[in-house]
Design a protein around this motif. Structure first.
Motif, PDB file in Angstrom:
ATOM      1  N   TYR A   1     -46.028  26.568 -25.587  1.00 37.17           N
ATOM      2  CA  TYR A   1     -47.019  27.762 -25.542  1.00 37.17           C
ATOM      3  C   TYR A   1     -46.562  29.080 -26.056  1.00 37.17           C
ATOM      4  O   TYR A   1     -47.027  30.170 -25.804  1.00 37.17           O
ATOM      5  CB  TYR A   1     -47.289  28.004 -23.916  1.00 37.17           C
ATOM      6  N   SER A   2     -45.319  28.942 -26.518  1.00 44.10           N
ATOM      7  CA  SER A   2     -44.658  30.331 -27.062  1.00 44.10           C
ATOM      8  C   SER A   2     -44.367  30.099 -28.370  1.00 44.10           C
ATOM      9  O   SER A   2     -43.915  29.303 -28.992  1.00 44.10           O
ATOM     10  CB  SER A   2     -43.629  30.879 -26.096  1.00 44.10           C
ATOM     11  N   PRO A   3     -44.245  31.438 -29.193  1.00 46.49           N
ATOM     12  CA  PRO A   3     -43.645  31.244 -30.556  1.00 46.49           C
ATOM     13  C   PRO A   3     -42.278  31.095 -30.582  1.00 46.49           C
ATOM     14  O   PRO A   3     -41.506  31.776 -29.576  1.00 46.49           O
ATOM     15  CB  PRO A   3     -44.029  32.945 -31.104  1.00 46.49           C
ATOM     16  N   VAL A   4     -41.731  30.322 -31.266  1.00 48.67           N
ATOM     17  CA  VAL A   4     -40.229  30.071 -31.483  1.00 48.67           C
ATOM     18  C   VAL A   4     -39.914  29.516 -32.861  1.00 48.67           C
ATOM     19  O   VAL A   4     -40.691  28.969 -33.399  1.00 48.67           O
ATOM     20  CB  VAL A   4     -40.193  28.826 -30.546  1.00 48.67           C
TER      21      VAL A   4
ATOM     22  N   THR B   1     -62.220  19.096 -29.497  1.00 47.63           N
ATOM     23  CA  THR B   1     -60.893  19.737 -29.048  1.00 47.63           C
ATOM     24  C   THR B   1     -60.962  21.227 -28.708  1.00 47.63           C
ATOM     25  O   THR B   1     -61.665  21.897 -29.484  1.00 47.63           O
ATOM     26  CB  THR B   1     -59.916  19.740 -30.244  1.00 47.63           C
ATOM     27  N   ARG B   2     -60.659  21.626 -27.662  1.00 54.93           N
ATOM     28  CA  ARG B   2     -60.803  23.215 -27.202  1.00 54.93           C
ATOM     29  C   ARG B   2     -59.567  23.597 -27.542  1.00 54.93           C
ATOM     30  O   ARG B   2     -58.525  23.386 -27.027  1.00 54.93           O
ATOM     31  CB  ARG B   2     -61.063  23.105 -25.869  1.00 54.93           C
ATOM     32  N   TRP B   3     -59.682  24.742 -28.512  1.00 54.07           N
ATOM     33  CA  TRP B   3     -58.327  25.460 -28.924  1.00 54.07           C
ATOM     34  C   TRP B   3     -58.292  26.476 -28.157  1.00 54.07           C
ATOM     35  O   TRP B   3     -59.175  27.316 -27.959  1.00 54.07           O
ATOM     36  CB  TRP B   3     -58.734  25.758 -30.351  1.00 54.07           C
ATOM     37  N   GLY B   4     -56.810  26.913 -27.956  1.00 58.22           N
ATOM     38  CA  GLY B   4     -56.427  28.063 -27.284  1.00 58.22           C
ATOM     39  C   GLY B   4     -56.342  29.060 -28.447  1.00 58.22           C
ATOM     40  O   GLY B   4     -56.588  28.670 -29.797  1.00 58.22           O
ATOM     41  N   ALA B   5     -55.872  30.370 -28.248  1.00 55.67           N
ATOM     42  CA  ALA B   5     -55.962  31.549 -29.094  1.00 55.67           C
ATOM     43  C   ALA B   5     -54.716  31.283 -30.096  1.00 55.67           C
ATOM     44  O   ALA B   5     -53.699  30.669 -29.529  1.00 55.67           O
ATOM     45  CB  ALA B   5     -55.976  32.975 -28.511  1.00 55.67           C
ATOM     46  N   TRP B   6     -54.598  31.721 -31.094  1.00 57.28           N
ATOM     47  CA  TRP B   6     -53.458  32.135 -32.015  1.00 57.28           C
ATOM     48  C   TRP B   6     -52.338  32.420 -31.494  1.00 57.28           C
ATOM     49  O   TRP B   6     -52.534  33.592 -31.020  1.00 57.28           O
ATOM     50  CB  TRP B   6     -53.711  32.494 -33.280  1.00 57.28           C
ATOM     51  N   GLN B   7     -51.144  31.818 -31.373  1.00 57.91           N
ATOM     52  CA  GLN B   7     -50.228  32.788 -30.926  1.00 57.91           C
ATOM     53  C   GLN B   7     -49.635  33.647 -31.987  1.00 57.91           C
ATOM     54  O   GLN B   7     -50.100  33.550 -33.099  1.00 57.91           O
ATOM     55  CB  GLN B   7     -48.835  31.765 -30.666  1.00 57.91           C
TER      56      GLN B   7
ATOM     57  N   ALA C   1     -49.573  31.792 -23.883  1.00 60.37           N
ATOM     58  CA  ALA C   1     -48.301  32.159 -24.419  1.00 60.37           C
ATOM     59  C   ALA C   1     -47.180  31.947 -23.108  1.00 60.37           C
ATOM     60  O   ALA C   1     -46.054  31.738 -23.798  1.00 60.37           O
ATOM     61  CB  ALA C   1     -48.283  33.706 -24.560  1.00 60.37           C
ATOM     62  N   ASP C   2     -47.444  32.099 -22.359  1.00 63.51           N
ATOM     63  CA  ASP C   2     -46.370  31.605 -21.075  1.00 63.51           C
ATOM     64  C   ASP C   2     -46.809  30.471 -20.118  1.00 63.51           C
ATOM     65  O   ASP C   2     -46.150  30.322 -19.341  1.00 63.51           O
ATOM     66  CB  ASP C   2     -45.873  33.032 -20.197  1.00 63.51           C
TER      67      ASP C   2
ATOM     68  N   TYR D   1     -26.405  27.961 -35.426  1.00 63.38           N
ATOM     69  CA  TYR D   1     -27.975  27.610 -35.354  1.00 63.38           C
ATOM     70  C   TYR D   1     -28.390  28.677 -34.207  1.00 63.38           C
ATOM     71  O   TYR D   1     -27.662  28.641 -33.026  1.00 63.38           O
ATOM     72  CB  TYR D   1     -28.247  26.161 -34.750  1.00 63.38           C
ATOM     73  N   ARG D   2     -29.361  29.246 -34.325  1.00 67.60           N
ATOM     74  CA  ARG D   2     -29.997  30.492 -33.396  1.00 67.60           C
ATOM     75  C   ARG D   2     -31.405  30.401 -33.333  1.00 67.60           C
ATOM     76  O   ARG D   2     -32.141  29.894 -34.191  1.00 67.60           O
ATOM     77  CB  ARG D   2     -29.836  31.678 -33.748  1.00 67.60           C
ATOM     78  N   CYS D   3     -31.915  30.326 -32.008  1.00 66.07           N
ATOM     79  CA  CYS D   3     -33.315  30.284 -31.731  1.00 66.07           C
ATOM     80  C   CYS D   3     -33.891  31.484 -30.919  1.00 66.07           C
ATOM     81  O   CYS D   3     -33.261  32.265 -30.350  1.00 66.07           O
ATOM     82  CB  CYS D   3     -33.640  28.839 -30.940  1.00 66.07           C
ATOM     83  N   PHE D   4     -35.088  31.798 -31.255  1.00 69.82           N
ATOM     84  CA  PHE D   4     -35.883  32.821 -31.158  1.00 69.82           C
ATOM     85  C   PHE D   4     -37.153  32.581 -30.192  1.00 69.82           C
ATOM     86  O   PHE D   4     -37.877  31.873 -30.744  1.00 69.82           O
ATOM     87  CB  PHE D   4     -36.046  33.962 -32.046  1.00 69.82           C
ATOM     88  N   VAL D   5     -37.326  33.186 -29.051  1.00 69.76           N
ATOM     89  CA  VAL D   5     -38.518  32.822 -28.294  1.00 69.76           C
ATOM     90  C   VAL D   5     -39.356  34.078 -28.304  1.00 69.76           C
ATOM     91  O   VAL D   5     -38.712  35.219 -27.746  1.00 69.76           O
ATOM     92  CB  VAL D   5     -38.492  32.186 -26.952  1.00 69.76           C
ATOM     93  N   SER D   6     -40.566  34.339 -28.712  1.00 70.65           N
ATOM     94  CA  SER D   6     -41.460  35.513 -28.959  1.00 70.65           C
ATOM     95  C   SER D   6     -40.426  36.444 -29.466  1.00 70.65           C
ATOM     96  O   SER D   6     -40.397  37.773 -29.026  1.00 70.65           O
ATOM     97  CB  SER D   6     -41.637  35.776 -27.430  1.00 70.65           C
ATOM     98  N   ARG D   7     -39.808  36.260 -30.836  1.00 68.87           N
ATOM     99  CA  ARG D   7     -38.835  37.161 -31.255  1.00 68.87           C
ATOM    100  C   ARG D   7     -37.628  37.688 -30.846  1.00 68.87           C
ATOM    101  O   ARG D   7     -36.922  38.519 -31.030  1.00 68.87           O
ATOM    102  CB  ARG D   7     -39.770  38.282 -31.753  1.00 68.87           C
TER     103      ARG D   7
END
Length: 439
Positions: A273-276, A170-176, A25-26, A321-327
């Motif tokens: 690596y982060s929700p956006v 492919t080694r997957w990471g966890a779902w964000q 995530a980070d 236009y606005r953007c959000f990282v981890s809400r």
């Protein structure tokens, strides 16, 4: 039984060391101890390397060896808590240009594939952390949207000769976390990296496997993956928070552009690596929705949607236009498009620009002609005056007259004679009177 439990605990610790921290995530990695942790990360995305258990921050040093250039001895590029410029070493010079110290941790702002190598943090001679990182090429990232029926890549088997059969996967990471909350429909993503499972050995990132095995095959050059699917966040679900190493950022910017020019909006703090997610004039945007539009608007795959692109801006694209990282709101962009009225066709703009450029070229040509004529006229006038000055003294010779400088002595003498003196005139007057009396 105790031996089995101890082995399971050790295996769990090894897996935790190999996997990126907190589901990426980070993008903060922690690998305490002198044994290197082997892991894969994405190029063009910032990453933190943790240097734990420091008692004297001023004594911390970071060392690096470039595995893509053959490895070798680790060389220091951070000494005494300060970045060191090493112009004689190109690998370290490139690394220093994108490195930043946050207390004792190392932040790489935009690592590239050629930065793959060993990173080691020391306090004096004590090794506090050691990493071997394979930065996989974000340019070769494969995107799969579940809503479109796209599926990730499957496993592959490669014959490595004496090394046996290699399994590439492919080694997957966890779902964000879902990129937006309040039970709104959004999207979530996860990142996968190319790994190779070696018989009777640990799994290696594909880049490190190529260097270790000395083999170059298409399967081992398989790129990383990004998978996106729809989601709806629950009230109790909280997103992964960004790294607390640096304070929150809110960027407010106004972008002014002309019609049909490309626009690039970069969301602060966003990475793969982060929700956006993005909003345009208050309307939420998704990967799937932008894909179904005309294609002029898109999200950058390399950064996991951290960059919003417009290939050719129009007046209809202007707005907020606005953007959000981890809400969390981190970017606010006001886009203004100047030049055309709403609804004007692109051909009209090209025609007006052509006419404008033609008028400018014509004006410049006329100015050059006028300047050339003035210069020629000035030269001709100067030459004419010079000829007249040489011909004017000889103008009277054709009528038999002498020029002033050759006048005769008879003409000059009267002008040089002085009038008679007054005494002489008085002496002459009596003689004249006498002559009259005689007569």
């Amino acid at each position: 039984m105790t031996g089995v439990l101890l082995a399971l605990v050790l295996l769990a610790l090894v897996l935790l060391a190999l996997a990126p921290a907190r589901g990426q995530a980070d993008a903060a990695l922690s690998c305490p101890g002198s044994r290197p942790c082997l892991t894969a990360l994405m190029s063009s995305n910032a990453v933190y390397l943790d240097c734990p258990n420091t008692s004297r921050p001023g004594a911390v040093s970071w060392h690096f060896t470039n595995l893509t250039a053959g490895g070798g001895e680790l060389k220091a590029f951070v000494v005494g808590g300060e970045l060191v410029k090493t112009p004689l070493n190109p690998d370290l010079s490139r690394l220093v240009s994108k490195a930043k110290l946050v207390k004792t941790d190392l932040k790489l702002t935009e690592p590239q594939v050629y930065d793959s190598g060993g990173f080691r943090c020391q306090e004096g001679r004590s090794v506090l952390a050691h990493y071997k990182i394979d930065f996989q090429d974000a340019q070769r990232l494969r995107l799969s949207l579940a809503a479109c029926g796209q599926t990730p890549l499957g496993n592959e088997t490669v014959d490595a000769g004496s090394a046996g059969q290699l399994e590439v996967y492919t080694r997957w990471g966890a779902w964000q976390a879902c990129d937006r909350g309040e039970q709104r429909t959004g999207e979530r993503k996860r990142v996968g990296f190319c790994y190779v499972r070696v018989p009777k050995g640990e799994a290696l990132p594909c880049g490190l496997a190529r260097l270790t095995l000395g083999r170059e095959t298409a399967a081992l050059r398989r790129g990383p993956e990004l998978q996106v699917q729809g989601c709806r966040a629950q009230c109790s679900e909280q997103p992964e928070t960004s790294s607390p190493r640096e304070g929150p950022v809110l960027l407010k910017s106004t972008i002014i552009t002309r019609p049909h020019q490309p626009v690039r909006l970069q969301c602060p703090g966003a990475s793969i690596y982060s929700p956006v997610y993005w909003e345009r004039n208050g309307t939420g945007l998704t990967w799937l929705g932008l894909l179904r539009e005309n294609g002029s608007h898109s999200l950058d795959v390399r950064t996991g949607g951290g960059v919003y692109r417009i290939t050719g801006a129009s007046r209809a694209d202007a707005g907020l236009y606005r953007c959000f990282v981890s809400r969390t709101l981190t970017g606010r962009f006001t886009l203004r498009v100047r030049g055309l009225s709403l609804g004007e066709p692109p051909g009209l703009l090209r025609g007006s620009l052509l006419i404008q450029n033609s008028l400018i070229a014509l004006t410049c040509g006329l100015l050059l002609i006028a300047m050339a004529w003035l210069f020629s006229h000035a030269c001709h006038h100067r030459h004419y005056r010079r000829l007249r000055s040489t011909e004017e003294p000889n103008r009277g010779q054709g009528r038999g007259e002498l020029p002033p400088e050759k006048a005769s002595d008879s003409e000059i003498e009267p002008r040089l004679q002085t009038p008679p003196h007054s005494d002489q005139m008085d002496a002459e007057q009596p003689s004249m009177s006498q002559e009259q009396s005689v007569n």
